[in-house]
Design a protein around this motif. Structure first.
Motif, PDB file in Angstrom:
ATOM      1  N   PRO A   1       6.036   8.760  76.309  1.00  0.00           N
ATOM      2  CA  PRO A   1       6.776   8.947  77.573  1.00  0.00           C
ATOM      3  C   PRO A   1       7.711   7.798  77.889  1.00  0.00           C
ATOM      4  N   ALA A   2       7.374   6.574  77.451  1.00  0.00           N
ATOM      5  CA  ALA A   2       8.254   5.436  77.719  1.00  0.00           C
ATOM      6  C   ALA A   2       9.585   5.584  76.983  1.00  0.00           C
TER       7      ALA A   2
ATOM      8  N   ARG B   1      15.299   7.132  76.952  1.00  0.00           N
ATOM      9  CA  ARG B   1      16.353   7.963  76.365  1.00  0.00           C
ATOM     10  C   ARG B   1      17.024   8.836  77.431  1.00  0.00           C
ATOM     11  N   GLY B   2      16.210   9.413  78.339  1.00  0.00           N
ATOM     12  CA  GLY B   2      16.774  10.232  79.399  1.00  0.00           C
ATOM     13  C   GLY B   2      17.632   9.430  80.362  1.00  0.00           C
ATOM     14  N   ARG B   3      17.205   8.210  80.648  1.00  0.00           N
ATOM     15  CA  ARG B   3      17.991   7.372  81.560  1.00  0.00           C
ATOM     16  C   ARG B   3      19.324   6.982  80.929  1.00  0.00           C
ATOM     17  N   ARG B   4      19.282   6.699  79.627  1.00  0.00           N
ATOM     18  CA  ARG B   4      20.526   6.344  78.950  1.00  0.00           C
ATOM     19  C   ARG B   4      21.462   7.537  78.851  1.00  0.00           C
ATOM     20  N   ALA B   5      20.876   8.710  78.594  1.00  0.00           N
ATOM     21  CA  ALA B   5      21.704   9.916  78.522  1.00  0.00           C
ATOM     22  C   ALA B   5      22.287  10.278  79.884  1.00  0.00           C
ATOM     23  N   GLY B   6      21.560   9.950  80.964  1.00  0.00           N
ATOM     24  CA  GLY B   6      22.053  10.252  82.302  1.00  0.00           C
ATOM     25  C   GLY B   6      23.251   9.411  82.692  1.00  0.00           C
ATOM     26  N   LYS B   7      23.412   8.261  82.063  1.00  0.00           N
ATOM     27  CA  LYS B   7      24.545   7.405  82.395  1.00  0.00           C
ATOM     28  C   LYS B   7      25.813   7.808  81.652  1.00  0.00           C
ATOM     29  N   ARG B   8      25.666   8.545  80.568  1.00  0.00           N
ATOM     30  CA  ARG B   8      26.822   8.884  79.745  1.00  0.00           C
ATOM     31  C   ARG B   8      27.860   9.739  80.458  1.00  0.00           C
ATOM     32  N   PRO B   9      27.469  10.737  81.272  1.00  0.00           N
ATOM     33  CA  PRO B   9      28.501  11.525  81.961  1.00  0.00           C
ATOM     34  C   PRO B   9      29.374  10.719  82.896  1.00  0.00           C
ATOM     35  N   GLU B  10      28.902   9.521  83.322  1.00  0.00           N
ATOM     36  CA  GLU B  10      29.687   8.711  84.236  1.00  0.00           C
ATOM     37  C   GLU B  10      30.815   7.966  83.540  1.00  0.00           C
TER      38      GLU B  10
END
Length: 274
Positions: free
Chosen positions: A243-244, A249-258
């Motif tokens: 889960p870590a 990975r999800g947090r990094r992917a969430g920043k990409r659209p910005e």
């Protein structure tokens, strides 16, 4: 176009099972899987290679203080090598039985996810599913998923499961019976045979950076906490690696659209409109 790009296993699942005769056209040549002899050969190779390591489990389990009946019951009822070795290893290290069982349980939960995938691929009759569930382990899953269509997947799953189940339980019995004659399992290095086999099976599956990162963090946590935590607990803590890594990975992917500059698009539209 869809016929060419679809995976062979998917095409086989979508086929109407009532059409038992071979059709005409190039599609049938694509759907046709490997010869049965090749599937059986691969399945037997995996089943024999892994099944023989049950001897090491029998010796290790007996050395950990489990009786012959307890050792054989684990192989007959649990039948998942990593969980079995984790349980007896924690007990041999003086761990609490409940903690040891919890660690073995969490290692075994991966088989539930295997079952979700195999239930779609194999599509076994409902009365057979409870019996087939006992054979849903790493090796049977790997062999089944490697096949190009459903029929060969069923054959590979069955041959691997039957071979491995029979050999694993037979060698477990032999290992438990011969434990007294062998003596100290640590002196022979048989206590490390189980983890070595598990790592040999796991290593080829670590294909992506996420999988390798998860495995690396789990190793660091497990080995790093081994001297300071009770036996069996480091395995539970190491499970937090998955889960870590997924969270990071999800947090990094969430920043990409910005990253793209969105304000520029309305300005261009306004200029075009003018």
């Amino acid at each position: 176009m869809a016929e060419k790009t679809a995976h062979p296993a998917t095409r086989d699942i979508r086929e109407d099972p009532s059409t038992g005769t071979a059709g005409s056209g190039p599609a049938d040549a694509v759907v046709a899987g490997k010869p049965d002899a090749a599937v059986v050969r691969d399945a037997l190779g995996v089943g024999v290679a892994v099944g023989l390591s049950g001897f090491a489990f029998g010796v290790t389990s007996a050395g950990a203080g489990l009786t012959l009946l307890q050792t054989c019951a684990l192989s007959l009822l649990v039948f998942t090598g990593a969980s079995q070795f984790a349980l007896v290893g924690a007990l041999a290290g003086g761990g609490n039985p409940f903690t040891a069982a919890a660690g073995a349980f969490f290692l075994g939960t991966r088989n539930a996810f295997y079952g979700l995938r195999l239930s779609q691929l194999l599509a076994l009759p409902r009365p057979v599913k409870p019996f087939a569930a006992q054979w849903v382990i790493d090796e049977t899953t790997a062999v089944a998923l490697a096949q190009p269509e459903r029929r060969s997947a069923r054959l590979g799953f069955t041959v691997t499961g039957l071979t491995l189940y029979v050999l694993w339980n037979l060698t477990t019995l032999l290992g438990a019976l011969g434990a007294e004659a062998i003596g100290d399992t640590a002196a022979w290095g048989l206590d490390a045979a189980g983890p070595a086999v598990f790592l040999a099976l796991l290593a080829p599956m670590l294909r992506t950076a996420t999988e390798r990162a998860t495995a690396g963090i789990a190793v660091v946590l497990g080995l790093g906490l081994l001297p300071v935590l009770p036996a069996g607990v480091p395995v539970l803590v190491a499970a937090l690696a998955a889960p870590a890594v997924l969270w990071a990975r999800g947090r990094r992917a969430g920043k990409r659209p910005e990253q793209p500059e969105k304000p520029e698009k309305p300005e261009k539209h306004e200029e075009t409109a003018r």
